[in-house]
Each structure stands twice: as structure tokens, then as C-alpha cells.
Write an enzyme that holds these catalytic residues in place. Structure first.
Site, PDB file in Angstrom:
ATOM      1  CE1 TYR A   1       0.978  -3.451   1.332  1.00 42.32           C
ATOM      2  CE2 TYR A   1       1.141  -3.639   3.742  1.00 42.32           C
ATOM      3  CZ  TYR A   1       1.181  -2.730   1.857  1.00 42.32           C
ATOM      4  OH  TYR A   1       1.685  -1.499   2.982  1.00 42.32           O
TER       5      TYR A   1
ATOM      6  CG  HIS B   1       4.902  -5.330  -0.618  1.00 42.72           C
ATOM      7  ND1 HIS B   1       3.670  -4.872  -0.511  1.00 42.72           N
ATOM      8  CD2 HIS B   1       5.595  -3.936  -1.057  1.00 42.72           C
ATOM      9  CE1 HIS B   1       3.447  -3.824  -0.379  1.00 42.72           C
ATOM     10  NE2 HIS B   1       4.434  -2.963  -0.653  1.00 42.72           N
TER      11      HIS B   1
END
Length: 219
Positions: free
Chosen positions: A147, A194
Site C-alpha cells: 500500500y 511500500h
């Protein structure tokens, strides 16, 4: 309860007097140390900071002004009356925590300890819609990584509400080290869920296309 506590408003439309002209998005990279960007950051209309990134003791490099602070419960800090609290909700409990800090103050645990109460102006609370976060993940990052990072979400948010966006405190130091300017030690923060590579590439392209101005601290 959520919408009675924090009624929805059209915060930043093009015709609004609160329309943002210039904005500084201030990340937490160690490349801010010795940068002397403080005055430049504070000269922007909006100054968006994220998570626990402090200003006290670092004013010369990071400035002292904070108009918006993007957090989730696990990264919450006290804010003064000039700062908007922007919540990144990753789970239902995050929304329940937001209600709790202004009412019952009973939630002090998510997957770790969280502050049951913080100093903040409930009239300046904003919640980023999960659909906006999904849009960033799919449209800007092509679904790379788990995400988007808080910093990347804050940057895209700024692009949507501000005319001119300047970016500070993103990426590694001149020596290629990833750490926070307020940490006494070096730690690699480019991993985790990430995709730092994809985010960095998008930020680089935005800079090359003059959509944002990126300040690296060492160039």
C-alpha cells in the site's frame, strides 16, 4: 457518531478563499539535517507534515509551521490549534479511535499501544477516504507494493488541493542512507510494505514535468 462529531465540509474547492496556492509537503528523511530549509518551508501557505515528525529543535532545517498533519492512530502526536488532523484510516478501529480520542478516550490498543487521547482541534479533523487511497495505489503506483506510504499519500493529496507543491525530506541522504531526521541512528526505512522504488520514480517524473519541486537537501 463519526459524522456528527466531524461533519463533512467542502474544504478546498477552486473558488474557495481557503484554496491552497503554495504548499510544502515535509517528509521525515535525514536529508533535512543541515539543509536550512526552515524559512522556505514556513513561507508556504500550507505545510503538511506526517506522523510524529517534530519541529521543536529542528526549526532551522524543517521549519516550525504545521497546517496539516497526516497520521494514523499508531503515529499520533499532540497538535496545536492551527493544525488540521488528517487521519489515514487503514481499519475500522482507526475510525473508532478517532471518535474515542475526543469522547470516551477508552481505546488505547490496536495492534500496539496507541494514545487514548491527543491534543487536537476537533473542528479541524479531516479523514482521507479509503477510495482516495485506493485510487493512489491503483492509478499512481499501478498497484505496486502493499500500500502507499504516508508520505506518498500526503504528496498526492497536496497535488489535488494546492497549485504549487514543494517536497522536502523524501528519499535517502546524500550517502544513500534511509533514516529519519529526528532519529539518532541509521535504519533502512525503504523496505516494508511500500514500494519505495515505484514511489520514487513517480516523484522523479513529477519533478521532471515541473508538477512539483523536490528539494533533496544536498543538491
Amino acid at each position: 457518531v463519526l459524522f456528527s462529531l466531524f461533519p463533512d465540509k467542502d474544504h478546498y474547492s477552486d473558488a474557495s478563499p481557503s484554496r491552497c496556492r503554495t504548499c510544502a509537503v515535509v517528509g521525515n528523511s535525514g536529508n533535512l539535517i543541515g539543509s536550512h530549509y526552515g524559512a522556505l518551508i514556513d513561507s508556504q501557505d500550507f505545510v503538511i507534515r506526517m506522523n510524529e515528525g517534530p519541529t521543536k529543535g529542528f526549526e532551522q532545517d524543517v521549519g516550525s509551521k504545521t497546517t496539516h498533519r497526516v497520521i494514523y492512530p499508531e503515529s499520533a502526536v499532540d497538535m496545536d490549534e492551527t493544525t488540521h488532523l488528517i487521519l489515514l484510516p487503514f481499519k475500522i478501529l482507526d475510525l473508532q479511535w478517532l471518535i474515542s480520542i475526543f469522547t470516551t478516550r477508552h481505546i488505547d490498543l490496536t495492534y500496539t499501544y496507541v494514545k487514548p487521547s491527543i491534543k487536537a482541534d476537533r473542528n479541524k479533523v479531516m479523514i482521507l477516504h479509503p477510495a482516495f487511497m485506493k485510487y493512489i495505489y491503483e492509478s499512481w503506483l499501478q498497484s505496486n507494493g502493499g500500500y502507499p506510504s504516508t508520505g506518498f499519500i500526503s504528496l498526492i493529496f497536496a497535488l489535488h488541493i494546492c497549485d504549487e507543491v514543494s517536497v522536502f525530506g523524501f528519499g535517502p541522504t546524500k550517502d544513500g542512507v534511509w533514516h529519519h531526521y529526528f532519529d539518532d541512528f541509521s535504519s533502512d526505512s525503504n523496505g516494508g510494505p511500500h514500494d519505495g522504488g515505484s514511489e520514487g520514480e513517480v516523484i522523479s517524473q513529477l519533478h521532471q514535468k515541473h508538477r512539483i519541486t523536490t528539494y533533496k537537501g544536498w543538491e
